[in-house]
Write a protein that holds these residues in place. Structure first.
Motif, PDB file in Angstrom:
ATOM      1  N   VAL A 181      43.265  36.378  29.426  1.00 30.24           N
ATOM      2  CA  VAL A 181      43.875  35.565  30.488  1.00 30.24           C
ATOM      3  C   VAL A 181      43.708  36.251  31.840  1.00 30.24           C
ATOM      4  CG1 VAL A 181      46.064  34.655  31.374  1.00 30.24           C
ATOM      5  CG2 VAL A 181      45.497  34.394  28.956  1.00 30.24           C
ATOM      6  N   PHE A 182      43.879  37.565  31.870  1.00 25.85           N
ATOM      7  CA  PHE A 182      43.703  38.309  33.119  1.00 25.85           C
ATOM      8  C   PHE A 182      42.267  38.182  33.619  1.00 25.85           C
ATOM      9  CE2 PHE A 182      42.778  42.047  35.667  1.00 25.85           C
ATOM     10  CZ  PHE A 182      43.825  42.018  36.576  1.00 25.85           C
ATOM     11  N   CYS A 183      41.303  38.332  32.730  1.00 27.39           N
ATOM     12  CA  CYS A 183      39.893  38.199  33.121  1.00 27.39           C
ATOM     13  C   CYS A 183      39.581  36.796  33.618  1.00 27.39           C
ATOM     14  CB  CYS A 183      38.989  38.572  31.949  1.00 27.39           C
ATOM     15  SG  CYS A 183      39.014  40.327  31.562  1.00 27.39           S
ATOM     16  N   GLN A 184      40.159  35.802  32.960  1.00 24.03           N
ATOM     17  CA  GLN A 184      39.964  34.423  33.403  1.00 24.03           C
ATOM     18  C   GLN A 184      40.565  34.232  34.788  1.00 24.03           C
ATOM     19  OE1 GLN A 184      41.556  31.474  30.737  1.00 24.03           O
ATOM     20  NE2 GLN A 184      41.088  29.781  32.111  1.00 24.03           N
ATOM     21  N   MET A 185      41.728  34.789  35.006  1.00 27.38           N
ATOM     22  CA  MET A 185      42.391  34.711  36.306  1.00 27.38           C
ATOM     23  C   MET A 185      41.505  35.322  37.393  1.00 27.38           C
ATOM     24  SD  MET A 185      46.045  36.443  37.138  1.00 27.38           S
ATOM     25  CE  MET A 185      47.017  35.964  38.528  1.00 27.38           C
ATOM     26  N   GLN A 186      40.857  36.439  37.081  1.00 25.87           N
ATOM     27  CA  GLN A 186      39.974  37.098  38.029  1.00 25.87           C
ATOM     28  C   GLN A 186      38.729  36.267  38.316  1.00 25.87           C
ATOM     29  OE1 GLN A 186      40.600  40.229  39.687  1.00 25.87           O
ATOM     30  NE2 GLN A 186      42.526  39.378  38.955  1.00 25.87           N
ATOM     31  N   SER A 187      38.198  35.614  37.297  1.00 18.83           N
ATOM     32  CA  SER A 187      36.967  34.854  37.480  1.00 18.83           C
ATOM     33  C   SER A 187      37.197  33.560  38.262  1.00 18.83           C
ATOM     34  CB  SER A 187      36.316  34.561  36.133  1.00 18.83           C
ATOM     35  OG  SER A 187      37.108  33.671  35.381  1.00 18.83           O
ATOM     36  N   GLU A 188      38.408  33.021  38.189  1.00 20.69           N
ATOM     37  CA  GLU A 188      38.682  31.772  38.902  1.00 20.69           C
ATOM     38  C   GLU A 188      38.932  31.988  40.385  1.00 20.69           C
ATOM     39  OE1 GLU A 188      41.686  29.514  36.900  1.00 20.69           O
ATOM     40  OE2 GLU A 188      40.537  29.435  35.043  1.00 20.69           O
ATOM     41  N   ASN A 189      39.226  33.227  40.781  1.00 22.76           N
ATOM     42  CA  ASN A 189      39.380  33.599  42.188  1.00 22.76           C
ATOM     43  C   ASN A 189      40.441  32.837  42.969  1.00 22.76           C
ATOM     44  OD1 ASN A 189      37.787  35.835  42.550  1.00 22.76           O
ATOM     45  ND2 ASN A 189      35.962  34.642  43.040  1.00 22.76           N
ATOM     46  N   GLN A 190      41.179  31.969  42.379  1.00 27.02           N
ATOM     47  CA  GLN A 190      42.197  31.254  43.143  1.00 27.02           C
ATOM     48  C   GLN A 190      43.581  31.866  42.963  1.00 27.02           C
ATOM     49  OE1 GLN A 190      41.733  27.254  41.822  1.00 27.02           O
ATOM     50  NE2 GLN A 190      42.874  27.539  39.935  1.00 27.02           N
ATOM     51  N   TYR A 191      43.694  32.778  42.020  1.00 25.99           N
ATOM     52  CA  TYR A 191      44.970  33.429  41.769  1.00 25.99           C
ATOM     53  C   TYR A 191      44.843  34.927  42.001  1.00 25.99           C
ATOM     54  CZ  TYR A 191      45.838  29.053  39.339  1.00 25.99           C
ATOM     55  OH  TYR A 191      45.964  27.731  39.022  1.00 25.99           O
ATOM     56  N   LYS A 192      45.722  35.449  42.817  1.00 25.42           N
ATOM     57  CA  LYS A 192      45.734  36.889  43.057  1.00 25.42           C
ATOM     58  C   LYS A 192      46.831  37.500  42.192  1.00 25.42           C
ATOM     59  CE  LYS A 192      46.398  40.399  46.551  1.00 25.42           C
ATOM     60  NZ  LYS A 192      46.915  40.712  47.865  1.00 25.42           N
ATOM     61  N   PRO A 193      46.502  38.494  41.386  1.00 24.66           N
ATOM     62  CA  PRO A 193      47.528  39.126  40.545  1.00 24.66           C
ATOM     63  C   PRO A 193      48.639  39.742  41.394  1.00 24.66           C
ATOM     64  CG  PRO A 193      45.323  39.841  39.920  1.00 24.66           C
ATOM     65  CD  PRO A 193      45.194  39.077  41.191  1.00 24.66           C
ATOM     66  N   ASP A 194      49.879  39.570  40.956  1.00 31.24           N
ATOM     67  CA  ASP A 194      51.011  40.181  41.638  1.00 31.24           C
ATOM     68  C   ASP A 194      51.532  41.336  40.790  1.00 31.24           C
ATOM     69  OD1 ASP A 194      52.336  38.948  39.543  1.00 31.24           O
ATOM     70  OD2 ASP A 194      53.452  37.554  40.801  1.00 31.24           O
ATOM     71  N   SER A 195      52.663  41.912  41.187  1.00 30.69           N
ATOM     72  CA  SER A 195      53.178  43.078  40.477  1.00 30.69           C
ATOM     73  C   SER A 195      53.539  42.759  39.023  1.00 30.69           C
ATOM     74  CB  SER A 195      54.376  43.679  41.213  1.00 30.69           C
ATOM     75  OG  SER A 195      55.397  42.733  41.374  1.00 30.69           O
ATOM     76  N   VAL A 196      54.079  41.576  38.758  1.00 36.83           N
ATOM     77  CA  VAL A 196      54.432  41.199  37.384  1.00 36.83           C
ATOM     78  C   VAL A 196      53.166  41.073  36.542  1.00 36.83           C
ATOM     79  CG1 VAL A 196      55.496  39.417  35.944  1.00 36.83           C
ATOM     80  CG2 VAL A 196      56.562  40.055  38.110  1.00 36.83           C
ATOM     81  N   THR A 197      52.137  40.480  37.095  1.00 37.55           N
ATOM     82  CA  THR A 197      50.861  40.356  36.392  1.00 37.55           C
ATOM     83  C   THR A 197      50.308  41.737  36.062  1.00 37.55           C
ATOM     84  OG1 THR A 197      50.388  38.341  37.641  1.00 37.55           O
ATOM     85  CG2 THR A 197      48.539  39.368  36.495  1.00 37.55           C
ATOM     86  N   MET A 198      50.371  42.649  37.051  1.00 36.79           N
ATOM     87  CA  MET A 198      49.807  43.975  36.844  1.00 36.79           C
ATOM     88  C   MET A 198      50.596  44.780  35.818  1.00 36.79           C
ATOM     89  SD  MET A 198      46.990  43.923  38.243  1.00 36.79           S
ATOM     90  CE  MET A 198      46.612  45.539  37.604  1.00 36.79           C
ATOM     91  N   ILE A 199      51.908  44.639  35.798  1.00 31.79           N
ATOM     92  CA  ILE A 199      52.706  45.334  34.784  1.00 31.79           C
ATOM     93  C   ILE A 199      52.307  44.845  33.395  1.00 31.79           C
ATOM     94  CG2 ILE A 199      55.043  45.606  33.842  1.00 31.79           C
ATOM     95  CD1 ILE A 199      56.004  45.629  36.819  1.00 31.79           C
ATOM     96  N   SER A 200      52.140  43.542  33.257  1.00 30.26           N
ATOM     97  CA  SER A 200      51.688  42.985  31.965  1.00 30.26           C
ATOM     98  C   SER A 200      50.300  43.480  31.611  1.00 30.26           C
ATOM     99  CB  SER A 200      51.689  41.455  32.028  1.00 30.26           C
ATOM    100  OG  SER A 200      52.975  40.974  32.282  1.00 30.26           O
ATOM    101  N   PHE A 201      49.420  43.530  32.599  1.00 29.57           N
ATOM    102  CA  PHE A 201      48.056  44.011  32.380  1.00 29.57           C
ATOM    103  C   PHE A 201      48.060  45.479  31.954  1.00 29.57           C
ATOM    104  CE2 PHE A 201      44.119  45.973  33.960  1.00 29.57           C
ATOM    105  CZ  PHE A 201      43.196  45.240  33.236  1.00 29.57           C
TER     106      PHE A 201
END
Length: 155
Positions: free
Chosen positions: A5-25
């Motif tokens: 899901v994180f990789c997909q989020m990166q490839s779509e370029n419309q969503y920037k990971p936030d602190s909650v995303t990064m903690i999960s990552f």
């Protein structure tokens, strides 16, 4: 799944990971990858400018400290770089990390520095310190340290 899901989020370029995303990552990458998991997450954190987010850095320090391949020095370096961004959890994570890596003396010293920094040791600190001494086979020494003299344990 989290990594996908994180990789997909990166490839779509419309969503920037936030602190909650990064903690999960961080948690996902540290769990499934070898020692490079925390390093990959660290690179993303720097790229996204989340180095001053206390919870993100705490999670990264925890991931490094738990690695069996000697990443405690990397954890310690990040902990020191945090400076004023450290909180009670930062101290407890670092104390626990030292304990897991057989660095009992360093764990005890951190408790003193933690108090100097204005944080009062709590039950998590106490448990981490006892665990640290246990990993070193020194339970009696753990209960005799200065920290234990000013903590009341309630049953």
């Amino acid at each position: 799944m989290a990594m996908r899901v994180f990789c997909q989020m990166q490839s779509e370029n419309q969503y920037k990971p936030d602190s909650v995303t990064m903690i999960s990552f961080i948690q996902a990458s540290a769990a499934i990858l070898t020692s490079c998991g925390a390093e990959i997450a660290h690179g993303f954190i720097a790229k996204l400018g989340l180095n001053s987010e206390t919870q993100v850095m705490n999670s990264l320090i925890d991931a490094y400290a738990k690695k069996k391949t000697g990443f405690i020095e990397k954890a310690r370096s990040l902990f020191m770089q945090m400076g004023n961004f450290r909180d009670q959890s930062s101290w407890n994570i670092m104390i626990a990390g030292c304990g897991m890596n057989g660095q009992r003396r360093e764990a005890c010293e951190l408790v003193s520095h933690m108090e100097e920094d204005g944080y009062r040791p709590n039950s998590i600190t106490f448990t981490s310190l006892l665990s640290s001494c246990s990993h070193s086979g020194l339970i009696e020494e753990g209960t005799a340290c200065n920290f234990c003299n000013h903590v009341q344990v309630h049953s």
